[in-house]
Design a protein around this motif. Sequence first.
Motif, PDB file in Angstrom:
ATOM      1  N   ARG A  15       0.846  -1.198   0.000  1.00  0.00           N
ATOM      2  CA  ARG A  15       0.000   0.000   0.000  1.00  0.00           C
ATOM      3  C   ARG A  15       0.877   1.242   0.000  1.00  0.00           C
ATOM      4  NH1 ARG A  15      -4.881   1.218   4.397  1.00  0.00           N
ATOM      5  NH2 ARG A  15      -5.480   3.251   3.572  1.00  0.00           N
ATOM      6  N   GLU A  16       0.307   2.353  -0.483  1.00  0.00           N
ATOM      7  CA  GLU A  16       0.967   3.649  -0.417  1.00  0.00           C
ATOM      8  C   GLU A  16       0.265   4.525   0.616  1.00  0.00           C
ATOM      9  OE1 GLU A  16       1.390   5.676  -4.087  1.00  0.00           O
ATOM     10  OE2 GLU A  16       2.386   4.004  -5.110  1.00  0.00           O
ATOM     11  N   TYR A  17       1.037   5.300   1.362  1.00  0.00           N
ATOM     12  CA  TYR A  17       0.483   6.198   2.371  1.00  0.00           C
ATOM     13  C   TYR A  17       1.005   7.611   2.127  1.00  0.00           C
ATOM     14  CZ  TYR A  17      -0.660   1.958   5.026  1.00  0.00           C
ATOM     15  OH  TYR A  17      -1.151   0.738   5.428  1.00  0.00           O
ATOM     16  N   PRO A  18       0.129   8.595   1.950  1.00  0.00           N
ATOM     17  CA  PRO A  18       0.604   9.977   1.825  1.00  0.00           C
ATOM     18  C   PRO A  18       1.129  10.477   3.167  1.00  0.00           C
ATOM     19  CG  PRO A  18      -1.797   9.930   1.923  1.00  0.00           C
ATOM     20  CD  PRO A  18      -1.343   8.495   1.846  1.00  0.00           C
ATOM     21  N   VAL A  19       2.217  11.222   3.119  1.00  0.00           N
ATOM     22  CA  VAL A  19       2.771  11.828   4.328  1.00  0.00           C
ATOM     23  C   VAL A  19       2.315  13.285   4.325  1.00  0.00           C
ATOM     24  CG1 VAL A  19       4.885  12.322   5.626  1.00  0.00           C
ATOM     25  CG2 VAL A  19       4.719  10.244   4.252  1.00  0.00           C
ATOM     26  N   ASN A  20       1.086  13.503   4.767  1.00  0.00           N
ATOM     27  CA  ASN A  20       0.458  14.812   4.638  1.00  0.00           C
ATOM     28  C   ASN A  20      -0.128  15.322   5.954  1.00  0.00           C
ATOM     29  OD1 ASN A  20      -1.645  13.039   4.881  1.00  0.00           O
ATOM     30  ND2 ASN A  20      -2.571  13.480   2.875  1.00  0.00           N
ATOM     31  N   LYS A  21       0.352  14.777   7.077  1.00  0.00           N
ATOM     32  CA  LYS A  21      -0.085  15.220   8.394  1.00  0.00           C
ATOM     33  C   LYS A  21       1.123  15.641   9.215  1.00  0.00           C
ATOM     34  CE  LYS A  21      -3.002  12.552  10.498  1.00  0.00           C
ATOM     35  NZ  LYS A  21      -3.589  11.330  11.104  1.00  0.00           N
ATOM     36  N   ASP A  22       0.871  16.400  10.267  1.00  0.00           N
ATOM     37  CA  ASP A  22       1.970  16.836  11.125  1.00  0.00           C
ATOM     38  C   ASP A  22       2.706  15.649  11.741  1.00  0.00           C
ATOM     39  OD1 ASP A  22       1.418  19.466  10.592  1.00  0.00           O
ATOM     40  OD2 ASP A  22       0.240  19.787  12.415  1.00  0.00           O
ATOM     41  N   GLY A  52       8.103  21.760   8.648  1.00  0.00           N
ATOM     42  CA  GLY A  52       8.380  22.455   7.399  1.00  0.00           C
ATOM     43  C   GLY A  52       8.378  21.463   6.252  1.00  0.00           C
ATOM     44  N   ASN A  53       9.454  21.448   5.491  1.00  0.00           N
ATOM     45  CA  ASN A  53       9.580  20.508   4.374  1.00  0.00           C
ATOM     46  C   ASN A  53      10.343  19.245   4.756  1.00  0.00           C
ATOM     47  OD1 ASN A  53       8.223  22.192   2.518  1.00  0.00           O
ATOM     48  ND2 ASN A  53      10.104  23.347   2.125  1.00  0.00           N
ATOM     49  N   ASP A  54      10.659  19.109   6.032  1.00  0.00           N
ATOM     50  CA  ASP A  54      11.439  17.958   6.496  1.00  0.00           C
ATOM     51  C   ASP A  54      10.547  16.943   7.187  1.00  0.00           C
ATOM     52  OD1 ASP A  54      13.825  19.069   5.583  1.00  0.00           O
ATOM     53  OD2 ASP A  54      14.160  20.129   7.476  1.00  0.00           O
ATOM     54  N   THR A  55      10.894  15.667   7.028  1.00  0.00           N
ATOM     55  CA  THR A  55      10.195  14.575   7.715  1.00  0.00           C
ATOM     56  C   THR A  55      11.196  13.806   8.553  1.00  0.00           C
ATOM     57  OG1 THR A  55       8.593  14.350   5.897  1.00  0.00           O
ATOM     58  CG2 THR A  55       8.761  12.519   7.442  1.00  0.00           C
ATOM     59  N   ASN A  71      20.288   0.497   9.347  1.00  0.00           N
ATOM     60  CA  ASN A  71      20.940   1.000  10.544  1.00  0.00           C
ATOM     61  C   ASN A  71      19.881   1.357  11.589  1.00  0.00           C
ATOM     62  OD1 ASN A  71      22.893   1.926  12.277  1.00  0.00           O
ATOM     63  ND2 ASN A  71      23.152   3.888  11.254  1.00  0.00           N
ATOM     64  N   TYR A  72      20.058   0.866  12.834  1.00  0.00           N
ATOM     65  CA  TYR A  72      19.117   1.210  13.897  1.00  0.00           C
ATOM     66  C   TYR A  72      19.173   2.713  14.178  1.00  0.00           C
ATOM     67  CZ  TYR A  72      18.307  -3.684  15.012  1.00  0.00           C
ATOM     68  OH  TYR A  72      17.947  -5.011  14.940  1.00  0.00           O
ATOM     69  N   ILE A  73      18.006   3.304  14.388  1.00  0.00           N
ATOM     70  CA  ILE A  73      17.941   4.745  14.632  1.00  0.00           C
ATOM     71  C   ILE A  73      17.111   5.025  15.878  1.00  0.00           C
ATOM     72  CG2 ILE A  73      18.240   5.317  12.205  1.00  0.00           C
ATOM     73  CD1 ILE A  73      14.818   5.840  13.657  1.00  0.00           C
ATOM     74  N   ASN A  74      17.362   6.190  16.474  1.00  0.00           N
ATOM     75  CA  ASN A  74      16.469   6.736  17.493  1.00  0.00           C
ATOM     76  C   ASN A  74      15.563   7.778  16.851  1.00  0.00           C
ATOM     77  OD1 ASN A  74      17.474   5.246  19.743  1.00  0.00           O
ATOM     78  ND2 ASN A  74      19.268   6.573  19.777  1.00  0.00           N
ATOM     79  N   LYS A  75      16.173   8.775  16.225  1.00  0.00           N
ATOM     80  CA  LYS A  75      15.431   9.784  15.474  1.00  0.00           C
ATOM     81  C   LYS A  75      16.308  10.235  14.326  1.00  0.00           C
ATOM     82  CE  LYS A  75      12.610  13.949  15.994  1.00  0.00           C
ATOM     83  NZ  LYS A  75      12.074  14.960  16.953  1.00  0.00           N
ATOM     84  N   LEU A  76      15.705  10.388  13.145  1.00  0.00           N
ATOM     85  CA  LEU A  76      16.501  10.651  11.949  1.00  0.00           C
ATOM     86  C   LEU A  76      15.702  11.461  10.945  1.00  0.00           C
ATOM     87  CD1 LEU A  76      19.269   9.809  10.547  1.00  0.00           C
ATOM     88  CD2 LEU A  76      17.928   8.054   9.375  1.00  0.00           C
ATOM     89  N   LEU A  77      16.380  12.381  10.260  1.00  0.00           N
ATOM     90  CA  LEU A  77      15.788  13.107   9.141  1.00  0.00           C
ATOM     91  C   LEU A  77      15.783  12.191   7.922  1.00  0.00           C
ATOM     92  CD1 LEU A  77      14.800  15.717   7.687  1.00  0.00           C
ATOM     93  CD2 LEU A  77      17.234  16.257   7.325  1.00  0.00           C
ATOM     94  N   LEU A  78      14.619  12.024   7.306  1.00  0.00           N
ATOM     95  CA  LEU A  78      14.501  11.135   6.157  1.00  0.00           C
ATOM     96  C   LEU A  78      14.873  11.855   4.869  1.00  0.00           C
ATOM     97  CD1 LEU A  78      11.155   9.290   7.000  1.00  0.00           C
ATOM     98  CD2 LEU A  78      13.445   8.280   6.950  1.00  0.00           C
ATOM     99  N   MET A  79      15.509  11.106   3.970  1.00  0.00           N
ATOM    100  CA  MET A  79      15.859  11.603   2.647  1.00  0.00           C
ATOM    101  C   MET A  79      15.162  10.735   1.601  1.00  0.00           C
ATOM    102  SD  MET A  79      17.835  14.035   3.629  1.00  0.00           S
ATOM    103  CE  MET A  79      18.600  14.596   2.097  1.00  0.00           C
ATOM    104  N   HIS A  80      14.948  11.306   0.418  1.00  0.00           N
ATOM    105  CA  HIS A  80      14.294  10.567  -0.658  1.00  0.00           C
ATOM    106  C   HIS A  80      15.004   9.239  -0.924  1.00  0.00           C
ATOM    107  CE1 HIS A  80      12.294   9.713  -4.454  1.00  0.00           C
ATOM    108  NE2 HIS A  80      13.483   9.535  -4.988  1.00  0.00           N
ATOM    109  N   GLY A  81      14.240   8.172  -0.981  1.00  0.00           N
ATOM    110  CA  GLY A  81      14.790   6.849  -1.259  1.00  0.00           C
ATOM    111  C   GLY A  81      15.181   6.067  -0.035  1.00  0.00           C
ATOM    112  N   ASP A  82      15.129   6.681   1.150  1.00  0.00           N
ATOM    113  CA  ASP A  82      15.461   5.947   2.369  1.00  0.00           C
ATOM    114  C   ASP A  82      14.518   4.765   2.553  1.00  0.00           C
ATOM    115  OD1 ASP A  82      17.628   7.449   3.100  1.00  0.00           O
ATOM    116  OD2 ASP A  82      16.574   8.646   4.614  1.00  0.00           O
ATOM    117  N   ILE A  83      15.071   3.660   3.047  1.00  0.00           N
ATOM    118  CA  ILE A  83      14.303   2.434   3.247  1.00  0.00           C
ATOM    119  C   ILE A  83      14.194   2.179   4.745  1.00  0.00           C
ATOM    120  CG2 ILE A  83      14.176  -0.045   2.813  1.00  0.00           C
ATOM    121  CD1 ILE A  83      15.806   0.486   0.241  1.00  0.00           C
ATOM    122  N   ILE A  84      12.974   2.211   5.237  1.00  0.00           N
ATOM    123  CA  ILE A  84      12.681   2.002   6.653  1.00  0.00           C
ATOM    124  C   ILE A  84      12.226   0.568   6.833  1.00  0.00           C
ATOM    125  CG2 ILE A  84      11.251   2.757   8.593  1.00  0.00           C
ATOM    126  CD1 ILE A  84      10.702   5.331   6.791  1.00  0.00           C
TER     127      ILE A  84
END
Length: 222
Positions: A15-22, A52-55, A71-84
């Motif tokens: 499925r696809e999910y829009p990222v359009n909420k705070d 803003g424009n960052d997720t 890579n395990y993360i606590n909190k991270l700025l996502l970039m286009h193409g990142d795989i979670i």
Amino acid sequence: MTVKLIMTLDGAIIREYPVNKDSISIGRRNGNDIQVNDMTISGRHALLTNIGNDTFIEDLRTTNGTLVNGNYINKLLLMHGDIIQIGSHQFTYFSEDNVEYEPTMFIKAEMDETRMIDTNNPVSDDLKGMPLGAAKLLNGPCANVVMEMRKPHNTIGFKGKKMATIARDSEGYSISAYHSKRSSSNIIPLINGAPLATDSEKLHEHDIIEIAGFQMEFIHVS
């Protein structure tokens, strides 16, 4: 700009999910914005926050953890193409318009089946201190993404079918073809242009793994 998450399971789009909420929560329980029926996922597992424009993505102190590009993360700025990776599922973060996503070769860390969920115990790494390997995707929609391989077992495949296993131990990394009597696929994984055998083969820096024209390069990142 259209921002979205594409959820896949073993390379197949779910499925696809829009990222359009705070903020967008991901977890197993009812009430999450994205609910995933996966027992390796905590009730409330991860949180996406738009500023803003960052997720940003944040792991909510889960046992199995949240991985971004392996890579395990606590909190991270996502970039286009990142795989979670959350449990057995993967989410590809898309933030560029006019780019089509197609299911391609995938790589997935295999979770420890003995680990319980919904506790706050930290994730241990029995191989801490050993050289860390990674797979750099060379083509496809996620080209140039580097997937770290911290787990003892990592699966690679194509369009929902497991094709090979990459194992990590005290000797380094090795790869072997995944054989299943149920699989009718005639796609043969290649390593440096040669067919991959079911017998384990040691991986070396800059080895090229190829499945159906999609390539990844094995590299060391530490």
